[in-house]
Design a protein around this motif. Sequence first.
Motif, PDB file in Angstrom:
ATOM      1  N   ALA A 180      24.281  35.993  37.037  1.00 17.53           N
ATOM      2  CA  ALA A 180      25.685  36.675  37.595  1.00 17.53           C
ATOM      3  C   ALA A 180      26.573  36.953  36.478  1.00 17.53           C
ATOM      4  CB  ALA A 180      26.585  35.649  38.413  1.00 17.53           C
ATOM      5  N   LYS A 181      26.510  36.148  35.485  1.00 16.27           N
ATOM      6  CA  LYS A 181      27.231  36.354  34.200  1.00 16.27           C
ATOM      7  C   LYS A 181      26.687  37.686  33.446  1.00 16.27           C
ATOM      8  CE  LYS A 181      29.050  31.875  33.519  1.00 16.27           C
ATOM      9  NZ  LYS A 181      29.303  30.525  32.571  1.00 16.27           N
ATOM     10  N   VAL A 182      25.400  37.634  33.229  1.00 17.04           N
ATOM     11  CA  VAL A 182      24.559  38.736  32.642  1.00 17.04           C
ATOM     12  C   VAL A 182      25.378  40.054  33.330  1.00 17.04           C
ATOM     13  CG1 VAL A 182      22.602  39.766  31.904  1.00 17.04           C
ATOM     14  CG2 VAL A 182      22.889  37.327  31.808  1.00 17.04           C
ATOM     15  N   ILE A 183      25.161  40.196  34.711  1.00 13.26           N
ATOM     16  CA  ILE A 183      25.679  41.391  35.456  1.00 13.26           C
ATOM     17  C   ILE A 183      26.967  41.787  35.246  1.00 13.26           C
ATOM     18  CG2 ILE A 183      25.967  42.520  37.825  1.00 13.26           C
ATOM     19  CD1 ILE A 183      23.833  40.652  38.518  1.00 13.26           C
ATOM     20  N   HIS A 184      27.781  40.642  34.993  1.00 12.52           N
ATOM     21  CA  HIS A 184      29.319  40.769  34.712  1.00 12.52           C
ATOM     22  C   HIS A 184      29.400  41.498  33.387  1.00 12.52           C
ATOM     23  CE1 HIS A 184      33.595  39.858  34.063  1.00 12.52           C
ATOM     24  NE2 HIS A 184      33.442  39.415  32.947  1.00 12.52           N
ATOM     25  N   SER A 185      28.777  40.750  32.453  1.00 18.25           N
ATOM     26  CA  SER A 185      28.941  41.452  31.073  1.00 18.25           C
ATOM     27  C   SER A 185      28.587  42.437  30.836  1.00 18.25           C
ATOM     28  CB  SER A 185      28.202  40.164  30.064  1.00 18.25           C
ATOM     29  OG  SER A 185      26.825  40.533  30.122  1.00 18.25           O
ATOM     30  N   HIS A 186      27.704  43.173  31.450  1.00 18.31           N
ATOM     31  CA  HIS A 186      27.264  44.401  31.175  1.00 18.31           C
ATOM     32  C   HIS A 186      28.179  45.466  32.069  1.00 18.31           C
ATOM     33  CE1 HIS A 186      23.562  44.002  28.815  1.00 18.31           C
ATOM     34  NE2 HIS A 186      23.442  42.879  29.198  1.00 18.31           N
ATOM     35  N   THR A 187      28.874  44.966  33.199  1.00 17.03           N
ATOM     36  CA  THR A 187      29.690  45.874  33.999  1.00 17.03           C
ATOM     37  C   THR A 187      31.207  45.727  33.691  1.00 17.03           C
ATOM     38  OG1 THR A 187      28.252  45.364  35.762  1.00 17.03           O
ATOM     39  CG2 THR A 187      30.318  46.496  36.400  1.00 17.03           C
ATOM     40  N   SER A 188      31.806  44.759  33.428  1.00 16.66           N
ATOM     41  CA  SER A 188      33.226  44.760  33.062  1.00 16.66           C
ATOM     42  C   SER A 188      33.501  43.510  32.234  1.00 16.66           C
ATOM     43  CB  SER A 188      33.950  44.528  34.370  1.00 16.66           C
ATOM     44  OG  SER A 188      33.412  43.377  35.102  1.00 16.66           O
ATOM     45  N   PRO A 189      32.881  43.346  30.935  1.00 16.17           N
ATOM     46  CA  PRO A 189      32.982  42.589  30.020  1.00 16.17           C
ATOM     47  C   PRO A 189      34.355  41.926  29.759  1.00 16.17           C
ATOM     48  CG  PRO A 189      32.132  44.422  28.895  1.00 16.17           C
ATOM     49  CD  PRO A 189      32.335  44.610  30.490  1.00 16.17           C
ATOM     50  N   ASN A 190      35.167  42.955  29.669  1.00 19.77           N
ATOM     51  CA  ASN A 190      36.707  42.849  29.157  1.00 19.77           C
ATOM     52  C   ASN A 190      37.524  41.957  30.406  1.00 19.77           C
ATOM     53  OD1 ASN A 190      36.220  43.690  26.542  1.00 19.77           O
ATOM     54  ND2 ASN A 190      36.482  45.635  27.053  1.00 19.77           N
ATOM     55  N   GLU A 191      37.056  41.909  31.550  1.00 20.53           N
ATOM     56  CA  GLU A 191      37.568  41.485  32.838  1.00 20.53           C
ATOM     57  C   GLU A 191      37.240  39.842  32.879  1.00 20.53           C
ATOM     58  OE1 GLU A 191      40.232  42.788  34.597  1.00 20.53           O
ATOM     59  OE2 GLU A 191      40.132  44.493  33.153  1.00 20.53           O
ATOM     60  N   GLU A 230      42.550  37.755  43.266  1.00 17.36           N
ATOM     61  CA  GLU A 230      43.510  38.557  42.483  1.00 17.36           C
ATOM     62  C   GLU A 230      43.356  38.170  41.089  1.00 17.36           C
ATOM     63  OE1 GLU A 230      47.808  38.968  44.116  1.00 17.36           O
ATOM     64  OE2 GLU A 230      46.964  37.144  45.441  1.00 17.36           O
ATOM     65  N   LEU A 231      43.013  36.953  40.800  1.00 15.48           N
ATOM     66  CA  LEU A 231      42.895  36.468  39.298  1.00 15.48           C
ATOM     67  C   LEU A 231      41.688  37.050  38.575  1.00 15.48           C
ATOM     68  CD1 LEU A 231      43.575  32.503  39.658  1.00 15.48           C
ATOM     69  CD2 LEU A 231      45.119  34.395  38.859  1.00 15.48           C
ATOM     70  N   ALA A 232      40.779  37.469  39.547  1.00 17.14           N
ATOM     71  CA  ALA A 232      39.496  38.317  39.096  1.00 17.14           C
ATOM     72  C   ALA A 232      39.694  39.656  38.549  1.00 17.14           C
ATOM     73  CB  ALA A 232      38.452  38.225  40.044  1.00 17.14           C
ATOM     74  N   ARG A 233      40.899  40.206  39.197  1.00 18.72           N
ATOM     75  CA  ARG A 233      41.373  41.640  38.824  1.00 18.72           C
ATOM     76  C   ARG A 233      39.994  42.495  38.959  1.00 18.72           C
ATOM     77  NH1 ARG A 233      43.927  39.105  33.878  1.00 18.72           N
ATOM     78  NH2 ARG A 233      42.374  40.499  32.711  1.00 18.72           N
ATOM     79  N   TYR A 234      39.663  43.296  38.010  1.00 15.74           N
ATOM     80  CA  TYR A 234      38.796  44.233  38.008  1.00 15.74           C
ATOM     81  C   TYR A 234      37.389  43.630  37.488  1.00 15.74           C
ATOM     82  CZ  TYR A 234      41.924  47.938  39.052  1.00 15.74           C
ATOM     83  OH  TYR A 234      42.892  48.627  39.748  1.00 15.74           O
ATOM     84  N   GLY A 235      37.425  42.246  37.343  1.00 15.16           N
ATOM     85  CA  GLY A 235      36.029  41.619  36.979  1.00 15.16           C
ATOM     86  C   GLY A 235      35.135  41.128  38.154  1.00 15.16           C
ATOM     87  N   THR A 236      34.675  39.825  38.066  1.00  8.13           N
ATOM     88  CA  THR A 236      33.805  39.481  39.108  1.00  8.13           C
ATOM     89  C   THR A 236      34.134  38.230  39.713  1.00  8.13           C
ATOM     90  OG1 THR A 236      32.111  40.552  37.539  1.00  8.13           O
ATOM     91  CG2 THR A 236      31.445  38.836  39.243  1.00  8.13           C
ATOM     92  N   LEU A 237      34.131  38.110  41.125  1.00  4.25           N
ATOM     93  CA  LEU A 237      34.197  36.888  41.599  1.00  4.25           C
ATOM     94  C   LEU A 237      33.131  36.384  41.945  1.00  4.25           C
ATOM     95  CD1 LEU A 237      36.269  34.694  42.865  1.00  4.25           C
ATOM     96  CD2 LEU A 237      36.295  35.939  44.986  1.00  4.25           C
ATOM     97  N   PHE A 238      32.684  35.217  41.429  1.00  2.48           N
ATOM     98  CA  PHE A 238      31.314  34.605  41.910  1.00  2.48           C
ATOM     99  C   PHE A 238      31.334  33.529  42.695  1.00  2.48           C
ATOM    100  CE2 PHE A 238      27.895  31.342  40.625  1.00  2.48           C
ATOM    101  CZ  PHE A 238      26.671  32.304  41.084  1.00  2.48           C
ATOM    102  N   LEU A 239      30.950  33.540  44.212  1.00  7.49           N
ATOM    103  CA  LEU A 239      30.966  32.768  45.239  1.00  7.49           C
ATOM    104  C   LEU A 239      29.367  31.880  45.077  1.00  7.49           C
ATOM    105  CD1 LEU A 239      32.640  35.146  47.899  1.00  7.49           C
ATOM    106  CD2 LEU A 239      33.644  33.402  46.292  1.00  7.49           C
ATOM    107  N   ASP A 240      29.459  30.787  44.662  1.00 11.37           N
ATOM    108  CA  ASP A 240      28.513  29.686  44.480  1.00 11.37           C
ATOM    109  C   ASP A 240      28.280  29.145  45.877  1.00 11.37           C
ATOM    110  OD1 ASP A 240      26.041  28.867  43.556  1.00 11.37           O
ATOM    111  OD2 ASP A 240      26.855  27.542  41.990  1.00 11.37           O
ATOM    112  N   GLU A 241      26.971  28.785  46.155  1.00  7.23           N
ATOM    113  CA  GLU A 241      26.777  28.228  47.391  1.00  7.23           C
ATOM    114  C   GLU A 241      27.590  28.561  48.517  1.00  7.23           C
ATOM    115  OE1 GLU A 241      24.260  26.200  46.905  1.00  7.23           O
ATOM    116  OE2 GLU A 241      24.415  25.500  45.125  1.00  7.23           O
TER     117      GLU A 241
END
Length: 479
Positions: A180-191, A230-241
């Motif tokens: 999930a973090k790799v996907i995020h880093s290649h999509t919106s790394p500054n968010e 809201e805190l994730a803004r334009y980044g990634t919200l990772f919902l585990d389990e």
Amino acid sequence: MSGILVIDGDRSALETVKLFLVKEGYETYTASTGTDGLNLCVQKSPDLVVLDVSLSDVDGFTVLEELLEEKEQIKVIAMMAYPDMEKIIRVMKMGAFDYIHKSVDLNELFSAIRKALNTLELDRRTDRLPRENLPEFKKGDIIGAGREMREIFKMVGVISQSRTTVLIEGESGTGKELIAKVIHSHTSPNEPFIAVNCSAIVETLLESELFGHEKGSFTSAFNRQLGKFELARYGTLFLDEISEMSINLQAKLLRVLQEMEFERVGGKDKVQVHARVIAATNKDLKTLVREGHFRSDLYYRLNIVSIKMPPLRDRSEDLPRLVSFLITKINRELRRQIVGVSEEVMGAFLSNDWPGNVRELENLLVRAGVMAKGRILERGDFPELFKKPVVSETGNVSRLEEWGKSGELLTLDDVEEQHIRKILKLERGKNKGELCDILGISRPTFERKLDKYGISFERDGFERSPEEEKLTVEGKTGS
């Protein structure tokens, strides 16, 4: 021939240990003061030092420190006549190879010496090999050279071109959050990357955690609080389990994903959702849908793109590089200089099922890295991995024998270990000399084999108990 320096202010004990070591074939030097001991260490360059830290002329801890500074690879076994918790902790923290109680049986000293010299020899063999530095790894790297992992990396490349919802499935410890973090880093790394464990928060609090709340919306809501969306803004919200989320909250999450907006708890204003949602689960959501524990509509909304993380047992080609990666991490975090694992350990790794996957492998290596005495992690550093219950409570059938009956081939070491344990069990109560006669081996060879297979003559109960000794004496008297 290995050289051993013994430093002990008790001349009687010094002579006893010297005679014992010379008899066992070691070149032995002795010193009755710390000053003489340090001078001899410079002159003779011994492989190992047996040090009584209770010296009269110099503080024994100072001697230990100077010995370890004088020679990088020297091994020191510390002794004390009066065990003291703080002193034992101190000598081990300073870098002593082992500690033994001074009044103990010399066989225990001999066992500690053997372990130290074996470790030293292994370190030296490692130094003589062409030096291949461990690969360079960056934080967040995912190791994978197998077909399944290569396909996952390709999927990540495609997924990163859009902001679609992703569902990551796989057993615990397979690296779902890392992907999930790799996907995020290649999509919106500054968010922001915001992770929420749905199984760790009760339903009423989870709703507020995700969507936030307005001041006064419930008893302890003293201020407005922004939720993770809201805190994730334009980044990634990772919902585990995600499978642990209640049916009621699943319905609210579904609406958010469909409408891309929500209301804070106790609020009326619409809040727009900009974050990408990545969900993860270690359970089969299809089965949960059939059983009525997970909403089918939410499942299909989450499962737009699905990634299935393979278990470690199916990634044998990745294991050697994974081990190197984790050892690099351990060296950096624990300030160790471990260079790898033995062939025997790697073989055990490759044949293990790894129910805890990469997380289990990492925990095993970290524990071994903390406790290891040498730079190569050996069989003895992984007692849980090599532990085999041999004799059952009801008979002499061993697990090794059962393996043999099931068609699994045994190594010569397996057979030898099985035989030694059987003899020890059947001849329980005999002393080591008698057992050596039965096995047809010398005392040093017997000690080496006990050490090799992790058998403790005293701990495993192969010595005669006081009750048995009493019965034996009474039997002899009665006859």
